[in-house]
Design a protein around this motif. Sequence first.
Motif, PDB file in Angstrom:
ATOM      1  N   ARG A  59       0.835  -1.211   0.000  1.00 62.70           N
ATOM      2  CA  ARG A  59       0.000   0.000   0.000  1.00 62.70           C
ATOM      3  C   ARG A  59       0.863   1.251   0.000  1.00 62.70           C
ATOM      4  NH1 ARG A  59      -3.145  -3.134   3.630  1.00 62.70           N
ATOM      5  NH2 ARG A  59      -2.222  -2.089   5.445  1.00 62.70           N
ATOM      6  N   ARG A  60       1.981   1.217   0.726  1.00 49.06           N
ATOM      7  CA  ARG A  60       2.878   2.381   0.747  1.00 49.06           C
ATOM      8  C   ARG A  60       3.472   2.629  -0.632  1.00 49.06           C
ATOM      9  NH1 ARG A  60       8.185   2.493   3.207  1.00 49.06           N
ATOM     10  NH2 ARG A  60       7.637   0.649   4.449  1.00 49.06           N
ATOM     11  N   ILE A  61       3.818   1.560  -1.336  1.00 52.34           N
ATOM     12  CA  ILE A  61       4.347   1.707  -2.699  1.00 52.34           C
ATOM     13  C   ILE A  61       3.259   2.232  -3.635  1.00 52.34           C
ATOM     14  CG2 ILE A  61       5.264   0.438  -4.678  1.00 52.34           C
ATOM     15  CD1 ILE A  61       6.613  -1.447  -2.624  1.00 52.34           C
ATOM     16  N   LYS A  62       2.048   1.713  -3.484  1.00 52.61           N
ATOM     17  CA  LYS A  62       0.938   2.163  -4.325  1.00 52.61           C
ATOM     18  C   LYS A  62       0.664   3.648  -4.121  1.00 52.61           C
ATOM     19  CE  LYS A  62      -3.718   0.759  -5.729  1.00 52.61           C
ATOM     20  NZ  LYS A  62      -4.808  -0.234  -5.511  1.00 52.61           N
ATOM     21  N   ALA A  63       0.864   4.121  -2.894  1.00 53.36           N
ATOM     22  CA  ALA A  63       0.610   5.523  -2.571  1.00 53.36           C
ATOM     23  C   ALA A  63       1.605   6.462  -3.254  1.00 53.36           C
ATOM     24  CB  ALA A  63       0.651   5.730  -1.062  1.00 53.36           C
ATOM     25  N   LEU A  64       2.704   5.936  -3.781  1.00 54.61           N
ATOM     26  CA  LEU A  64       3.668   6.770  -4.498  1.00 54.61           C
ATOM     27  C   LEU A  64       3.102   7.255  -5.824  1.00 54.61           C
ATOM     28  CD1 LEU A  64       6.904   4.632  -3.904  1.00 54.61           C
ATOM     29  CD2 LEU A  64       6.321   6.801  -2.793  1.00 54.61           C
ATOM     30  N   MET A  65       2.031   6.609  -6.303  1.00 54.82           N
ATOM     31  CA  MET A  65       1.368   7.000  -7.555  1.00 54.82           C
ATOM     32  C   MET A  65       2.330   6.947  -8.740  1.00 54.82           C
ATOM     33  SD  MET A  65      -1.737   7.476  -6.605  1.00 54.82           S
ATOM     34  CE  MET A  65      -2.479   8.334  -7.987  1.00 54.82           C
ATOM     35  N   LEU A  66       3.076   5.857  -8.816  1.00 52.40           N
ATOM     36  CA  LEU A  66       3.986   5.640  -9.936  1.00 52.40           C
ATOM     37  C   LEU A  66       3.217   5.070 -11.123  1.00 52.40           C
ATOM     38  CD1 LEU A  66       6.882   4.024  -7.869  1.00 52.40           C
ATOM     39  CD2 LEU A  66       6.977   6.267  -8.997  1.00 52.40           C
ATOM     40  N   PRO A  67       3.785   5.111 -12.333  1.00 49.73           N
ATOM     41  CA  PRO A  67       3.110   4.477 -13.481  1.00 49.73           C
ATOM     42  C   PRO A  67       2.837   3.009 -13.186  1.00 49.73           C
ATOM     43  CG  PRO A  67       4.944   5.833 -14.219  1.00 49.73           C
ATOM     44  CD  PRO A  67       5.041   5.778 -12.732  1.00 49.73           C
ATOM     45  N   ILE A  68       1.717   2.509 -13.682  1.00 57.11           N
ATOM     46  CA  ILE A  68       1.334   1.134 -13.361  1.00 57.11           C
ATOM     47  C   ILE A  68       1.503   0.179 -14.533  1.00 57.11           C
ATOM     48  CG2 ILE A  68      -0.292   1.902 -11.599  1.00 57.11           C
ATOM     49  CD1 ILE A  68      -2.560   1.384 -13.589  1.00 57.11           C
ATOM     50  N   LYS A  69       1.758   0.684 -15.736  1.00 58.69           N
ATOM     51  CA  LYS A  69       1.885  -0.152 -16.926  1.00 58.69           C
ATOM     52  C   LYS A  69       3.336  -0.258 -17.372  1.00 58.69           C
ATOM     53  CE  LYS A  69      -2.549  -0.952 -17.830  1.00 58.69           C
ATOM     54  NZ  LYS A  69      -3.149  -2.304 -17.909  1.00 58.69           N
ATOM     55  N   ASP A  70       3.652  -1.371 -18.037  1.00 55.12           N
ATOM     56  CA  ASP A  70       4.952  -1.564 -18.691  1.00 55.12           C
ATOM     57  C   ASP A  70       6.127  -1.356 -17.743  1.00 55.12           C
ATOM     58  OD1 ASP A  70       3.658  -2.070 -21.122  1.00 55.12           O
ATOM     59  OD2 ASP A  70       3.575   0.078 -21.589  1.00 55.12           O
TER      60      ASP A  70
END
Length: 353
Positions: A59-70
């Motif tokens: 969840r902490r990594i997801k909260a960084l709002m990084l690109p999710i594809k490729d």
Amino acid sequence: MKRLQWPWQRVRNPNRLVVACTEDTFAYVEASIDLRRPYVIKRCGLERRGADSAPAFARRIKALMLPIKDVIAVLPLDRTQILQIETPTVPPEEIKAAARWRIKDMVEAHLDDLTIDVMRLGDGRSRTIQHLYVIAVVNSAINETNALLNAAGMELAVIDICETAQRNLQNAFAEAQGQREGATAALMVHESKCLLTISANDEMFYTRRLEWDETVFGHQPDDAARATATPAYGQGVLSQQTLESVDMVDYSVEVPEFGTAHDTPRLVIELQRSFDVWERSWPDLPLSLLTVHAGAGSASLASIIKRDLGLPVEPMDISTLFSGLDGEAVTAEVLEACVPLLGALLRHEARKL
């Protein structure tokens, strides 16, 4: 799971996210790769799991709002092995199966526990015996990476290894200096190991892993720091092959007669041995430059190697290829974790056997 690409297959998206992760660490570089240099690093960082549960870390990594594809993942050095074999005399569609059989006695893990791929050694120039690199990756390393990324809502598309990422980086430096077709070497520190690669004409001809010891700088590491230090990526699960090329090994070679045990670091002696073997094996490709990266010690290491080897040696000046790595948030620890990922950003074209 979606079929993964390897880094010698085409990747078209100019906006890329490269990561290196295990259950306990997550390093990332987000960049825009286009025709302009220096390329723009948008964000980079290093997250450690600490006391978080696996879901909380995701969840902490997801909260960084990084690109999710490729997403491109560079696997830790100690979770991969790159082996060299003579190219099997079989049809192209059977090469991978033949290579898998050929390395069965060269790896500690069972073949069923490994993902195998092959890559041509060198640029295809005529040789009496042609060789391939066989890349062996522990399935658990891919599974760990994929599980963490999936939990964080990201999609793993490409797997890379440290050797090919480093090759891409050194080739970019060579091209910037007008030495693309000549042979250049790169040395990069990874925790307790150094990775040496020699490339020419955009292709990797040679690679070897060497032990790293900070006594190369002429001092002993702090005992307390040594006692509490832990590897970022855990213990290796594959045996370490001395990566002298098969047709380059000369077991009768003695340690070069230069320096003494007191004033010549072991690392420098091992580099000299590798370069001596290279000169005998590829006399038409003399080394023109060695670039080194050892974090804050890069300039000092370059000076030490240059003093004893007489080869042109320079510290890697990352700023000539990438901008955005000099912000206040980019600490020495973050930079150390992210620099080995930069080469994975640079491969555009498809690679063939």
